[in-house]
Design an enzyme around this catalytic site. Sequence first.
Site, PDB file in Angstrom:
ATOM      1  N   CYS A   1       0.873  -1.136   0.088  1.00  0.00           N
ATOM      2  CA  CYS A   1      -0.108   0.085  -0.114  1.00  0.00           C
ATOM      3  C   CYS A   1       1.121   1.076   0.049  1.00  0.00           C
ATOM      4  CB  CYS A   1      -0.827   0.336   0.787  1.00  0.00           C
ATOM      5  SG  CYS A   1      -1.850   1.774   1.163  1.00  0.00           S
TER       6      CYS A   1
ATOM      7  N   CYS B   1      -8.002  -1.821   6.951  1.00  0.00           N
ATOM      8  CA  CYS B   1      -8.930  -1.130   7.359  1.00  0.00           C
ATOM      9  C   CYS B   1     -10.026  -2.261   6.710  1.00  0.00           C
ATOM     10  CB  CYS B   1      -9.196   0.477   5.802  1.00  0.00           C
ATOM     11  SG  CYS B   1     -11.107   0.693   6.475  1.00  0.00           S
TER      12      CYS B   1
END
Length: 366
Positions: free
Chosen positions: A97, A193
């Site tokens: 990420c 998340c």
Amino acid sequence: MKIVVGISGGVDSAVAALLLKRAGHEVTGLFMKNWEEDDTADYCSAAEDLGMASSVCDRLGIPLKTVNFATEYWDRVFSYFLTEYRAGRTPNPDVLCNKEIKFKAFLEHARVLDADYIATGHYARVTHQDGRYHLLKARDVNKDQSYFLHLLGQEALAQTLFPIGNLTKAEVRQLAKQEGLANFDRPDSTGICFIGERNFKSFLARYLAAQPGELRTLAGTLKGHHDGVIYYTIGQRHGLGIGGQGEAWYVVGKDVSRNILYVGQGEQNPALYSEALISGVPHWIGGALPNRLEKLYAKTRYRQPDQSCTVALLDMGLRVSFDMAQRAIAPGQSVVFYDGEECLGGGIIEQALALSQTRDAPLAYH
């Protein structure tokens, strides 16, 4: 300078923006939304995070923009995450990420906004010396995040600022409190998340079909059954369902092709330890091999103390030999290299090489 700060809603990015504003820069906040699949309050705090980000930017008197990188996240990060789990490995999506979203898609978007630099609330430092950029550990060693940043290169580091890299977490919270930021005592976010607080097995089962199989010792003794090898990682203790007296049982190996999960008894079981590992093709932050590969230091997981090692080049990767045997090295995770406080880069762990007394055991990781 015109600087775009990634504002997450947490205290670290808020103080990063605060410090840049105090230094007289033209600061803009950018909130990145990276997940849409099921971003309800039960699973993902995106709406709450955006509200806090807005509050912070209002307090600091800086504009806040939003951008949706959910497609990029799915294509560049989550698809890889699923592929790795399907292969029985344990990926680290935070590393990818950072490379693909926070320091690539974000950087490209900031350029569209005519920014000179981007900034984030990561605990790390960047210096420029001898014609290249160096990634250094944060001053707060307990919060240092260089492990997650090891895939960054010269282009990203040249346009990135880490304003809180010289601060401790306590100092960051104190600055936020003094400034009257509402998130000064907000708990740190944990996990990913898209998984949030939900049950990991239930989440993964939505995307990957798991096949139940056997739990066996290295000697071949059947000890029970597992729900699917994709759900387990090397060194895992919980969720094995093996009763009886004696020491706890741990995952010591996987045979994905035969759908067998190997287990061993005892936290210090020799089968959990490896004297070396094989990694894939490494990424070097400096753009070239380090000056020396002997007597470097490495981490095979976040927060692990630096481990002394020697690195040897292979045709398609590295062999990393440790001075002391390492516990629970998990293929799919990253091995990250250091020379003192400088992060040099790293690679994906392909295979853990067991201690001599278990090298002939059926520990298949592919």
